[in-house]
Design a protein around this motif. Structure first.
Motif, PDB file in Angstrom:
ATOM      1  N   CYS A  82      66.760  34.161  47.495  1.00  0.00           N
ATOM      2  CA  CYS A  82      66.829  33.707  48.917  1.00  0.00           C
ATOM      3  C   CYS A  82      68.023  32.819  49.105  1.00  0.00           C
ATOM      4  CB  CYS A  82      65.804  32.689  48.822  1.00  0.00           C
ATOM      5  SG  CYS A  82      65.474  31.963  50.476  1.00  0.00           S
ATOM      6  N   ARG A 129      58.085  33.386  45.079  1.00  0.00           N
ATOM      7  CA  ARG A 129      58.267  33.751  43.628  1.00  0.00           C
ATOM      8  C   ARG A 129      59.045  34.942  43.456  1.00  0.00           C
ATOM      9  NH1 ARG A 129      56.124  30.697  39.445  1.00  0.00           N
ATOM     10  NH2 ARG A 129      54.849  29.078  40.229  1.00  0.00           N
ATOM     11  N   ASP A 168      62.809  37.812  56.104  1.00  0.00           N
ATOM     12  CA  ASP A 168      63.278  38.792  54.853  1.00  0.00           C
ATOM     13  C   ASP A 168      64.289  39.394  55.739  1.00  0.00           C
ATOM     14  OD1 ASP A 168      61.952  40.707  52.852  1.00  0.00           O
ATOM     15  OD2 ASP A 168      62.956  41.908  54.225  1.00  0.00           O
ATOM     16  N   THR A 226      61.892  36.138  44.303  1.00  0.00           N
ATOM     17  CA  THR A 226      62.884  36.504  45.430  1.00  0.00           C
ATOM     18  C   THR A 226      64.236  36.142  45.311  1.00  0.00           C
ATOM     19  OG1 THR A 226      62.173  34.916  46.953  1.00  0.00           O
ATOM     20  CG2 THR A 226      61.249  36.950  47.145  1.00  0.00           C
ATOM     21  N   VAL A 239      60.190  29.611  49.300  1.00  0.00           N
ATOM     22  CA  VAL A 239      61.038  30.449  48.590  1.00  0.00           C
ATOM     23  C   VAL A 239      59.654  31.229  47.868  1.00  0.00           C
ATOM     24  CG1 VAL A 239      62.684  31.113  46.981  1.00  0.00           C
ATOM     25  CG2 VAL A 239      62.952  29.061  48.481  1.00  0.00           C
ATOM     26  N   HIS A 273      67.550  38.216  38.538  1.00  0.00           N
ATOM     27  CA  HIS A 273      66.418  38.570  39.429  1.00  0.00           C
ATOM     28  C   HIS A 273      65.701  39.877  39.073  1.00  0.00           C
ATOM     29  CE1 HIS A 273      64.563  39.824  43.218  1.00  0.00           C
ATOM     30  NE2 HIS A 273      65.079  40.921  43.393  1.00  0.00           N
ATOM     31  N   THR A 303      63.500  33.459  40.120  1.00  0.00           N
ATOM     32  CA  THR A 303      63.210  33.333  41.561  1.00  0.00           C
ATOM     33  C   THR A 303      64.911  32.668  41.632  1.00  0.00           C
ATOM     34  OG1 THR A 303      61.174  32.728  41.608  1.00  0.00           O
ATOM     35  CG2 THR A 303      62.349  32.095  43.513  1.00  0.00           C
ATOM     36  N   CYS A 316      70.940  38.803  49.090  1.00  0.00           N
ATOM     37  CA  CYS A 316      69.783  38.156  49.413  1.00  0.00           C
ATOM     38  C   CYS A 316      68.680  39.129  49.818  1.00  0.00           C
ATOM     39  CB  CYS A 316      69.863  37.093  50.700  1.00  0.00           C
ATOM     40  SG  CYS A 316      70.771  35.693  50.116  1.00  0.00           S
ATOM     41  N   GLU A 317      67.336  38.769  49.451  1.00  0.00           N
ATOM     42  CA  GLU A 317      66.235  39.373  50.075  1.00  0.00           C
ATOM     43  C   GLU A 317      65.666  38.563  51.340  1.00  0.00           C
ATOM     44  OE1 GLU A 317      64.055  41.259  46.252  1.00  0.00           O
ATOM     45  OE2 GLU A 317      63.857  39.228  46.440  1.00  0.00           O
ATOM     46  N   ARG A 318      65.915  37.350  51.048  1.00  0.00           N
ATOM     47  CA  ARG A 318      65.571  36.544  52.252  1.00  0.00           C
ATOM     48  C   ARG A 318      66.743  35.655  52.482  1.00  0.00           C
ATOM     49  NH1 ARG A 318      60.101  36.071  53.387  1.00  0.00           N
ATOM     50  NH2 ARG A 318      60.465  34.011  54.504  1.00  0.00           N
TER      51      ARG A 318
END
Lengths: 323, 416
Positions: free
Chosen positions: A36, A32, A218, A34, A30, A182, A187, A202-204
């Motif tokens: 997730c 930093r 991603d 983001t 993960v 966020h 994180t 989510c970004e990831r």
């Protein structure tokens, strides 16, 4: 602290309960800052993974690192952890409860009370500050738990199925708060089995199925790469224009057709051919693959919503093996 | 940082308990209600019966009045002597009718021979008062008769005396043997140690039953949590004991004299006050309690961590309970012969020490070095138990499902 770009890193982690692998050679990071999402059906190993990150379970193989080092108590107090098994001290008053949770993570009582009151106000619970937690509804208790999780302004939020049990309005409230954190650079790692939610937030994403990692990427890149070229069309007229080297096959769907394009094909060519052929095109729409479809594509249809999955790893077997 | 979270747990445990209805009920109301039950009726009785307790004694023998007067006064009456004369009965009847006296007692030759006397009373005295009066008069008569034969009846009727001459010279400066203090104190120790140790067990289970354990354990070391719980409950126990002891002391210092003046038949209680332990014994009592509490609290915390529900824990604590029951079974033997090798040996086994060493100290002359040694041994036991319990706690607190077997427990201790 700042020696690595990852808030959490799992390296070849395996956790066995008896003979069964609950988590199987899992690599996971993960970065930093983001958001997730840890996605997977019930029993796929999400909670076990999170418990290993929080030092509640210890991996049988591999290593877990938190902020670039062992997940010891000092580092864990920088995490806001909302476990799947949510509890409260029923007899405590709401404000005392959240202050206490701050205090055991190093927030002095006066400061904790101040922050607690601010949060209670933000979540519309000011009137309940001096009521006992047991007098609150389930949904309100969940908000109190959430306040307890974030009161010490953690660098990392780990939320295990945070949205389950909340009504849609409160899900939105919580989503907004997660976005705020966020935006402040916190994180966030959360687990869910709700693909829609993950897709929105989510970004990831990290997809796990049957104790194994299926995918870790991603979200935007994933979607771009997974866009296999599906075009939804509606038209009036003959269908001869649908014959061509670019098109793999045509599927009839409700209200029209899906054209499944071959790799590298340009939908623009097809559109031009259609216009030239004189058919009346009502709709020509590039379809983004939904996370759900991506997941099914990678894990197999059986993995999603399968009822045969063992549900919820129980702590008992966990601790017995994890001593 | 570490002490901050331990302190937070202590504070939480303490406040939660002290604010609970149970605590308020048991600690504050119990002594208040008990005192009130005794003192309030006594107070009203003392108001109402003042005139009724003004007695005239007509002594036809000329020897009995001086013998009974003191005891009547001690029993709460006001007495004066009336000379025997022809119409004394008529006069005193009139005085009683006026309300200037509560009644009168006639003592005559028959009283000296058979102990029989007549009382004229406006209100019938309670049976206990009648009994007190009767035995006072009969004893006075008996004393007189025996003295006529050259016998010191008073000393003999008081129960004689056994003077102890210590041959070794050791311990003669210690308190007199006090069976009641030793026996009741041992029971009280058993009760309070058990009460608060079980509270620690419940407190440990609280994280499990409330499912708070993951959140708490992810933020602090299990050892710190256990320490906080034990110290928190310990602070509650000392608060409660202090209130009880103070209430008790207050009762005896100011409540008892008032009570006896109001209810003469309870004069026997004055004897209890004299048998009360001195400050040295109270201090030792608190010391034995505190050390005993820490030992048993550690053991109970470990049991709590192994179990998932109150019912399960109650079963699992059985072996530990036996460790507390054994000294209670032995306590009579120990009090009877506090210096025997068996009593000495058992009282130096740390888990028995609080009850048995207390019984020995309160009932006989235990050399100071043995008391000191027993505290050293208990201190070492506390360290050992803390180490052991901490390891069991660390693994057990996160455990759900089946209780561990002994081999599993051993493994927990080894790896914990």
């Amino acid at each position: 602290m700042g020696d690595t770009g990852f808030a959490v890193r799992l390296d070849g982690v395996t956790k066995r309960f008896g003979k069964r692998n609950a988590v199987d050679s899992f690599d996971f990071e993960v970065p930093r800052g983001t958001i997730c999402g840890l996605l997977g059906p019930n029993g796929s190993g999400k909670t076990t993974t999170i418990r290993m990150i929080m030092g509640i379970l210890h991996p049988d193989e591999g290593s877990v690192s938190l902020f670039g080092s062992d997940p010891d108590v000092t580092r864990r107090t920088k995490v806001g952890y909302l476990p799947e098994e949510r509890g409260v001290y029923k007899k405590m008053k709401c404000l005392e409860f959240v202050t206490f949770l701050g205090e055991i993570r190093g927030i002095r009582r006066g400061e904790g009370r101040k922050r607690g009151l601010e949060w209670l106000e933000r979540l519309g619970l000011t009137d309940w500050a001096d009521k006992r937690v047991e007098d609150l509804s389930k949904g309100m208790q969940q908000k109190i738990q959430f306040i307890g999780t974030v009161l010490h302004e953690p660098e990392l939020l780990i939320l295990d199925e945070p949205f389950s049990g909340l009504d849609p309005i409160n899900q939105d409230v919580l989503e907004e708060i997660v976005r705020d954190f966020h935006a402040k650079g916190t994180t966030i790692l959360f687990s869910t089995h709700l693909m829609d939610q993950a897709e929105r937030l989510c970004e990831r994403v990290c997809l796990i199925s049957d104790s194994k990692k299926v995918l870790d990427a991603d979200l935007r890149e994933l979607k771009a790469s997974e866009r296999k070229g599906v075009v939804a069309i509606e038209f009036e007229g003959p269908d001869a224009w649908l014959q061509g080297p670019e098109i793999d096959r045509v599927e009839a769907v409700k209200g029209g057709f899906h054209l499944i394009l071959r790799d590298g094909a340009d939908h623009q060519t097809i559109l031009r051919r259609g216009v030239q052929s004189g058919v009346r095109i009502l709709r020509f729409d590039l379809v983004e693959p939904r996370l759900h479809e991506i997941f099914v594509r990678h894990a197999g249809a059986g993995a999603v919503g399968s009822s045969g999955m063992p549900t919820g790893t129980k702590l008992g077997t966990a601790a017995a093996g994890g001593a | 940082m570490m002490w901050m979270n331990v302190w937070a747990v202590i504070r939480r445990e303490y406040l939660q308990r002290v604010r609970s209805k149970w605590f308020i009920g048991a600690t504050i109301l119990a002594p208040v209600i008990m005192t009130a039950l005794i003192v309030v009726p006594a107070y009203f009785a003392s108001e109402g019966e003042r005139s009724a307790r003004d007695l005239a004694i007509v002594d036809g023998t000329n020897v009995l009045y001086e013998r009974v007067a003191d005891e009547f006064v001690e029993g709460g009456w006001t007495v004066h002597e009336e000379r025997w004369r022809a119409d004394v009965v008529t006069e005193l009847r009139q005085a009683a009718a006026d309300g200037s006296i509560g009644g009168f007692v006639m003592l005559d030759q028959l009283t000296l021979e058979t102990g029989e006397a007549i009382m004229y009373a406006t209100d019938r005295p309670s049976p206990i008062r009648q009994l007190t009066m009767r035995s006072t008069i009969a004893r006075a008569a008996l004393e007189y008769q025996l003295e006529q034969r050259g016998v010191d009846a008073r000393a003999m009727l008081a129960g004689g005396e056994l003077r102890i001459e210590m041959l070794s010279g050791e311990g003669s400066q210690l308190d007199d043997p006090a069976f009641g203090v030793a026996y009741l104190g041992a029971f009280f120790l058993y009760m309070v140690i058990l009460l608060y140790a079980v509270s620690v067990m419940r407190a440990t289970l609280e994280e499990k039953t409330s499912r708070m354990v993951e959140v708490i354990i992810s933020s602090m070391k299990p050892w710190h949590l256990m320490l906080g719980k034990i110290l928190g409950v310990g602070a509650v126990s000392l608060t409660q004991l202090t209130i009880w002891l103070l209430a008790g002391a207050l009762m005896f210092v100011s409540g008892l004299p008032m009570l006896i003046s109001a209810r003469p038949e309870m004069a026997l209680l004055a004897g209890v006050a004299e048998a009360l332990p001195g400050p040295r014994l109270v201090l030792l009592f608190v010391g034995f309690f505190v050390f005993g509490f820490f030992m048993y609290a550690g053991l109970h915390a470990a049991v709590g961590a192994m179990c998932n529900s109150d019912e399960e824990a109650q079963q699992a604590q059985f072996p530990i309970l036996m460790l507390l029951v054994v000294p209670i079974i032995m306590v009579l033997n120990v009090i009877q012969d506090p210096m025997s090798p068996l009593a000495t040996g058992l009282s130096l086994f740390p888990l028995f020490t609080p009850i048995l060493m207390w019984a020995r100290v309160a009932s006989g002359a235990v050399p100071a070095w043995q008391i000191g040694l027993s505290f050293v041994i208990m201190a070492l036991a506390i360290v050992a138990i803390a180490w052991l319990a901490g390891r069991i706690y660390k693994v057990g607190i996160l455990m759900a499902g089946k209780r561990p077997t002994l081999p599993e427990l051993y493994r927990w201790i080894r790896v914990g």
